[in-house]
Write a protein that holds these residues in place. Structure first.
Motif, mmCIF file in Angstrom:
data_model
loop_
_atom_site.group_PDB
_atom_site.id
_atom_site.type_symbol
_atom_site.label_atom_id
_atom_site.label_comp_id
_atom_site.label_asym_id
_atom_site.label_seq_id
_atom_site.Cartn_x
_atom_site.Cartn_y
_atom_site.Cartn_z
ATOM 1 N N GLY B 181 0.834 -1.201 0.000
ATOM 2 C CA GLY B 181 0.000 0.000 0.000
ATOM 3 C C GLY B 181 0.865 1.246 0.000
ATOM 4 O O GLY B 181 2.074 1.182 0.151
ATOM 5 N N ALA B 182 0.229 2.409 -0.215
ATOM 6 C CA ALA B 182 0.987 3.653 -0.144
ATOM 7 C C ALA B 182 1.602 3.757 1.256
ATOM 8 O O ALA B 182 0.962 3.394 2.236
ATOM 9 C CB ALA B 182 0.061 4.827 -0.413
ATOM 10 N N ARG B 184 1.693 5.358 3.795
ATOM 11 C CA ARG B 184 1.143 6.388 4.673
ATOM 12 C C ARG B 184 0.740 5.727 5.989
ATOM 13 O O ARG B 184 -0.410 5.713 6.384
ATOM 14 C CB ARG B 184 -0.032 7.061 3.994
ATOM 15 N N SER B 266 -2.773 7.715 6.618
ATOM 16 C CA SER B 266 -4.031 7.307 6.002
ATOM 17 C C SER B 266 -4.883 6.712 7.113
ATOM 18 O O SER B 266 -4.803 5.532 7.398
ATOM 19 C CB SER B 266 -3.753 6.270 4.923
ATOM 20 N N PRO B 267 -5.662 7.539 7.804
ATOM 21 C CA PRO B 267 -6.294 7.048 9.032
ATOM 22 C C PRO B 267 -7.420 6.050 8.781
ATOM 23 O O PRO B 267 -8.114 6.135 7.778
ATOM 24 C CB PRO B 267 -6.847 8.320 9.680
ATOM 25 N N PRO B 278 -0.946 0.906 5.827
ATOM 26 C CA PRO B 278 -1.656 2.135 6.158
ATOM 27 C C PRO B 278 -2.789 1.857 7.122
ATOM 28 O O PRO B 278 -3.375 0.776 7.103
ATOM 29 C CB PRO B 278 -2.186 2.620 4.811
#
Lengths: 376, 335
Positions: B181-182, B184, B266-267, B278
């Motif tokens: 994933g990204a 973040r 990325s909450p 994330p």
């Protein structure tokens, strides 16, 4: 020792320059250059139709950030014509707008969702002899934007969308997506679905669509907060758009104006004869299919999210201006009426399309005009 | 000039002070200036207590309003939806995210900060040390939103390499397993927070190391110790409590950091076993991102989560005081 002091001074002044430079830069950054970009062309034409009557004073408003660019464009035109009126629209969000309205702080509020019964009750305290009503003024398609290299014109349907955003489909070359896009070269790429991390009317409308159109796949209750587990998130429409741009294989939902520069909007297979594109016209067609559920002067709408009508894009958001039907404050009534008359008028609605918003269909906006004329 | 006639309260020379005089001396307030200053400082102290009490009362009152309507357990729920028909919100994810990201930040920042401080005070030529110190000071002047933007636009896109490496070599641990994933995640947030808390830890540590008694150091050198041995035997023990206080100041900033975390993370309301995936969230980030669109009820719920952060911060500060008190024999005040 002396040499050292000199060095110290030099370093200090260097630091001072850096800090003051940074301050100067931030000062520049806070200047709001305004959002109404494409609206300049119509200035002279629009001005002629704005009737100021005896409107003057300051109009305070607060609410939805989804309609901020529309309001900005309107205000720009309106205050050029009516020099005695100042309009200050704070886009703090629908929740804050409604709260400010029921506390009597603003002349009107902007909201992505119609007033709830308890909010109507609360508004009766502010509107002496009347109550708060919803006037639909702005529509907007919520685009499903994606970033998959080499894939253009992706078609999705409600069930596939629900599965993607619920992490049940995780690859772009999944059979369900292939079936909808037989000609596309779908890569073996992980799907990175982004949703909003803040509470948002956009999330509310998007999930309302999933609930209505794919009830078997989307079992969540809905609301402004995102509920499905999994996926990634970012804050604000600009935040998710930024992530989709940066991330290969990303998909998210956002207002149409954000779906550009490397983000492609997917077409929706609603069951109509052709997949529907996310465009302003298609959003207006979908709103035309809506029912008015408000009673009396209230014009709250209920969209038909499961529509199969040709060219109706069902993931559409309607934002309202909320005012009192009776008992508006005397010193702002004239200005409120003049402004609402303008934005519900032909010219006001025409500007919307230039800013990627959808005008309200003729039949409904005509009712809005009658209601605005009767405000007291 | 007869002092005893001019100032009747001054003790006569050579005679032991009376009991009353001793008491007065202990109180330290005899002359008007002293009394005024005593009043002012006592007033300030009480004022501080009143402010803290007022904050606590406000937070508790609004929290009780929210928690009484919560349909699920506030402490263990992995969900945040106060606007639902059955309001449900819980802080489990926020506690985890806040603590984990701060721990990552501390693990990275403290050794580097102590290293920089030692380099500035004991290794670097004076000029170079001074320059580094100024640059570090400037780091503290960068607003956190700027760190957030830098993190989102520069740090995050460049983290994939490190993530891939960590996944290759430490993926088997589970906590450093990367799904692609990204980047973040809480790990990236921890790195960003580490950069943000570096200046304060460095600065305070530097001042403490600089005050390490020169005699101890010279004595060690005279016994034939190397520079590292000098640092290990006389500078570090002396500076330990100072470094702990500095770290706690940094930890305070890491716990409460809002904008940078909100921009980079990325909450989500999920806890991932892996730090590289994330998700997660922190108290301050959650409040910042949810407050503007929240309903009345949602705001109370956010304030309730703020109360928990308040308590955690108090606990951390209390723990730091305990640690420092136990090491009082090394503190600069006694040297």
């Amino acid at each position: 020792m002396k040499l050292q002091r000199k060095n110290r001074l030099r370093a200090l002044s260097l630091g001072a320059v850096a800090v003051s430079g940074a301050l100067a830069l931030t000062a520049c950054g806070s200047d709001d250059t305004g959002g109404g970009s494409g609206s300049d062309g119509g200035t002279t034409a629009a001005n002629s139709s704005i009737k100021c009557d005896d409107a003057k004073g300051q109009l305070l408003a607060n609410g939805s950030s989804a309609q901020k660019n529309a309001i900005d464009a309107w205000v720009k035109q309106f205050v050029t014509a009516c020099k005695d009126v100042q309009i200050n629209y704070k886009s703090e969000g629908s929740g804050a707008g409604v709260t400010a309205f029921t506390q009597g702080q603003v002349a009107f509020a902007g909201s992505d969702s119609a007033l709830k019964p308890e909010e109507v009750t609360a508004s009766k305290k502010v509107c002496s002899g009347g109550q708060g009503i919803n006037l639909p003024m702005v529509g907007g398609p919520i685009a499903v934007g994606y970033n998959v290299p080499g894939v253009e014109g992706l078609v999705l349907d409600s069930e596939t969308l629900a599965k993607i955003f619920d992490s049940k489909i995780t690859k772009w070359n999944d059979a369900a997506i292939k079936k909808l896009n037989p000609d596309a070269k779908l890569p073996d790429l992980k799907i990175q679905a982004f949703h909003r991390s803040d509470e948002s009317g956009t999330t509310d409308n998007f999930t309302k669509y999933l609930i209505a159109a794919a009830p078997d796949e989307w079992k969540y209750e809905g609301g402004k907060a995102w509920q499905a587990k999994g996926g990634q998130s970012a804050s604000g429409s600009s935040g998710v758009a930024q992530q989709v741009k940066q991330t290969s294989g990303a998909i998210s939902y956002m207002e149409l104006s954000y779906a550009k520069d490397g983000i492609t909007a997917a077409k929706l297979d609603t069951g109509a004869s052709d997949p529907v594109e996310a465009t302003v016209e298609n959003a207006t067609t979908a709103i035309a299919d809506a029912k008015i559920v408000g009673t009396g002067k209230d014009l709250a709408l209920e969209l038909n999210r499961a529509t199969k009508a040709d060219g109706a894009y069902p993931i559409t958001l309607v934002t309202y201006e909320i005012v009192c039907d009776k008992g508006n404050k005397a010193d702002t009534l004239a200005a409120t009426k003049a402004f609402l008359t303008y934005i519900a008028g032909e010219d006001g609605q025409k500007i919307l399309a230039e800013n990627d918003y959808a005008p309200i269909p003729e039949e409904i906006i005509a009712k809005v005009r009658t209601t605005v004329a009767g405000l007291s | 000039m007869d002092i005893s006639t001019k100032n009747a309260e001054a003790p006569p020379p050579l005679s032991p002070p009376t009991e009353a005089e001793q008491k007065r001396a202990a109180r330290g307030a005899t002359r008007p200036g002293d009394r005024i200053f005593l009043g002012l400082s006592r007033g300030s102290g009480i004022f501080l207590l009143v402010i803290m009490a007022a904050i606590a009362v406000f937070l508790s009152y609004r929290s009780v309003l929210a928690i009484s309507k919560d349909e699920t357990s506030f402490l263990t729920t992995f969900e945040w939806n106060p606007t639902a028909a059955e309001p449900s919100f819980g802080i489990a994810v926020l506690v985890y995210g806040t603590v984990i990201s701060s721990i990552i930040a501390m693990v990275i920042a403290v050794p580097i900060a102590v290293g920089i401080a030692l380099f500035i005070t004991h290794y670097a030529p004076r000029r170079l040390g001074g320059t580094i110190a100024y640059v570090i000071d400037l780091l503290a002047a960068v607003p956190s939103i700027v760190y957030g933007l830098w993190g989102a636009l520069v740090l995050v896109p460049h983290m994939s390499g490190l993530y891939g490496w960590l996944d290759d070599y430490f993926g088997w641990t589970g906590i450093l397993d990367w799904q692609g994933g990204a980047p973040r995640s809480l790990f990236t947030v921890g790195i960003l927070l580490a950069i943000m808390i570096l200046p304060i830890i460095t600065n305070v540590s530097r001042e403490v190391f600089r005050q390490a008694p020169l005699m101890h150091q010279e004595a060690a050198l005279a016994l034939g110790a190397t520079r590292w041995e000098v640092i290990r035997m006389s500078v570090l023990p002396f500076g330990r409590s100072g470094v702990i206080s500095a770290s706690m100041l940094g930890l305070g900033r890491a716990l409460g950091e809002t904008m940078a975390v909100a921009t980079v993370l990325s909450p989500s309301f999920e806890i991932n076993a892996s730090l590289l995936d994330p998700g997660g969230g922190t108290f301050a980030q959650n409040i910042a991102s949810k407050f503007s669109e929240a309903s009345e009820m949602g705001r109370d719920a956010l304030i309730a989560s703020g109360l928990v952060l308040f308590v955690i911060t108090l606990l951390v500060n209390g723990a730091a005081r305990l640690i420092i008190a136990r090491r009082a024999e090394y503190s600069g005040a006694n040297a």
